[in-house]
Design an enzyme around this catalytic site. Sequence first.
Site, PDB file in Angstrom:
ATOM      1  N   ASP A 263      -4.470   2.817   2.176  1.00 53.13           N
ATOM      2  CA  ASP A 263      -5.027   2.709   3.521  1.00 53.13           C
ATOM      3  C   ASP A 263      -5.966   1.497   3.517  1.00 53.13           C
ATOM      4  O   ASP A 263      -6.226   0.873   2.484  1.00 53.13           O
ATOM      5  CB  ASP A 263      -5.741   4.013   3.917  1.00 53.13           C
ATOM      6  CG  ASP A 263      -5.874   4.134   5.433  1.00 53.13           C
ATOM      7  OD1 ASP A 263      -6.077   5.251   5.910  1.00 53.13           O
ATOM      8  OD2 ASP A 263      -5.745   3.105   6.125  1.00 53.13           O
TER       9      ASP A 263
HETATM   10  C1  GLC Z   1      -6.740   2.926   9.440  1.00 51.42           C
HETATM   11  C2  GLC Z   1      -6.178   4.321   9.324  1.00 51.42           C
HETATM   12  C3  GLC Z   1      -4.694   4.358   9.057  1.00 51.42           C
HETATM   13  C4  GLC Z   1      -4.034   3.179   9.734  1.00 51.42           C
HETATM   14  C5  GLC Z   1      -4.524   1.937   9.009  1.00 51.42           C
HETATM   15  C6  GLC Z   1      -3.944   0.647   9.615  1.00 51.42           C
HETATM   16  O1  GLC Z   1      -7.994   2.875   8.832  1.00 51.42           O
HETATM   17  O2  GLC Z   1      -6.803   5.205   8.415  1.00 51.42           O
HETATM   18  O3  GLC Z   1      -4.186   5.609   9.543  1.00 51.42           O
HETATM   19  O4  GLC Z   1      -2.628   3.274   9.651  1.00 51.42           O
HETATM   20  O5  GLC Z   1      -5.950   1.840   8.988  1.00 51.42           O
HETATM   21  O6  GLC Z   1      -4.403   0.469  10.907  1.00 51.42           O
END
Ligand code: GLC
Length: 740
Positions: A263
Amino acid sequence: MTNEAIRALLEDMTLEEKIGQLIQVPPQVLSSNGVITGPAGEYALSESDRDNMGSVLNVTGAARLRKIQDAQMERQPHHIPMLFMMDVINGFETIFPIPLAQGCSFSPTLVEKGAAAAAAEAAAAGVHVTFSPMVDLVRDSRWGRVMESTGEDPWLNARMGEAMVRGYQGTDLKEKGRIAACVKHFAAYGAAEGGRDYDCVELSERTLREYYLPAYEAAIRAGSRLVMTSFNTIGGVPSTGNRWLMEQVLRREMGFDGVLISDYSAVEEMITHGFAEDTREATRLAMQAGLDMDMVSSGYVGHLAELVRCGEIPEEAVDRAAERVLRLKNDLGLFEKPYKDGSEEGEKQLHLCEAHRKLAREMAAETFVLLKNEGILPLSKKQKTAFIGPYVHCRQLHGSWSFPSDPEHAVPVREGVENAGAEDVCFLPGCHMLDADMPTRFEERLPYDEAKAETWLREAVEAARNAEQVVLCLGEHRDQTGEAGSRTELTLPECQLRLLREVCRVNQNVAVVCFSGRPMEMAEVAQQVKALLMVWMPGSEGGNAVADVLFGDAEPRGRLCMTFPRKAAQLPLYYNHLNTGRPRSTDGYEIFRTGYMGGRLTPAWPFGFGMSYTTFHYSPVTLSADTMTAEEKIVASVELTNTGDKAGTETVQLYLRDVAASAARPVRMLRGVEKVTLQPGQRKTVRFEITEEMLRFHTGDMTYASEPGRFVVHIAPNSGVENPAEFRLVSEGKKDSLNF
Ligand code: GLC
């Protein structure tokens, strides 16, 4: 390209080039139109890094991505195309109800259609991968991201996750309109302590495996090509560096051989977790855990080459990760068609097209949950009706993960009611959306005008006094839910509660329509009015769907996929709980029994609850036998009758309970659902097959098996209704794979 050609390409690439395939850069590196979805840290790239970077997130637009792709393939030494990934969570330009609402549809078929439409729109805008489905099980509606989940049940989350993967990916990623799915957040992000986003997760391995893992496993079995690691620790170990979770559980037990991406900045966050001393160590730990791609952190791009050159990370590990990424690009057809389906013509044809709007409108009605109705709904279009509240005119109906779409395209309640042809209606704001100085996710304080507030209230009360019926459109602000949207208060804002009280003083025929991204504290609101309809964040067609249901042109078919607490203080609260040694038999306080002094233990509305515009009768459950061996099956059935005066659709639910086992089992487990539409007076026998596989669990010694003994079956309208029948499993089942 053939797999041999991929291998040959890999062998011809430098170490820096292979590492370039493992980094995902933030949108601002390539475009000023991207969307930043995490802490905006500085992100330094050398010219050589820029030559080799293989992926970017949250930049969209066919023309824009074509330019980026052309420029990058020109720079990349082997002209390898980039991967464009994005959060397509509940739609792209046409926005569907938020996933929590979609969970309430209990309809994987419908959810699959929504995902396919979202994929077609995203693919036309040049997107290759979506960071969806999010299948994190949730039990605490203080957490802002419950809006992105499909609720508290592992079986339902598994069916929903599978359906979204099928909708996004189809059977061939090269097919037009298909994008790769990325199931997230692995694992158990929804169990953050106190509902506080990013907080620690403390679960037994049995709870992790029984409740939290099945939906990821189902999405992987359905073919999800990527998995995203979660921000949280489990037992003190951050998922992104958790070798047991990634190697043993994900790769070996679940058989996942796709791309594992972190993430947002989660690699470097292992430093703040206290799991790595610095970025170099965080990089080593992530690589050793088997992480293929580093989203946005400067770990892989800044330290991986040196770790390989000094022998701490074998180059084979980089090769393996790079090959997975290249295989994904190849399966998407990007080597032959680097823009895939990106086309301005396709954007014009598909974005917000009639077919998708129609689907969004139908889906919304399937997700609305009618929690109370004392004969006021459906409304007559001829009666003098006052529509009052901050959600009468509000177009912010998309939920917090819908940034490509302009809310101006959403249909607010007012337009929906006018489109429905209601004759004698008026529309008033009634109050601000939020109290003065009430925070939202972005710490902005929305403007609050005291004078306006008093005028709006006075006008609303006058309109309510002169109306035959009132519809109050209330709820959470869009920016009070979503990532980093954890709340301690789940009540409506005081300004909305005051409007409710003042209107109910002058009119007894009041219905509340509540917009929210989570179960709220609504029991006291419900006591004051004749009807309460939860519409969540209903998407582009929200206003039309609300009008359809309010006037009876569609029925509310949703059933709660997440428990509604009476008070936030009861949380976490969920239906599939253990019995404890001292369960209460009533709602009232009983000394030496589980519960709270003075507080009620039961929820305001239980998992699976929802009303129709008609009524249904369930006969007692009959079983085809009262014993079964592991090789046999039992058929459980009920006679369902529509006992009302309107056609209606019932969501018939099958629950099982293992009464005594080598590890205590939940008082109920959802194991089947059937949606049945009946005309007034019509009856139908609804049947479910019970198999030995459905009875398996992680036993006292953590093997995955069923155990002989007594089982209780309920076939009921929701998890709070008793309709029991019993059978015995008389022989042991196989002890084998995780089969959910
Ligand atoms: C965010 C979220 C994740 C998302 C990613 C990209 O922090 O936790 O669910 O897909 O970043 O935007």
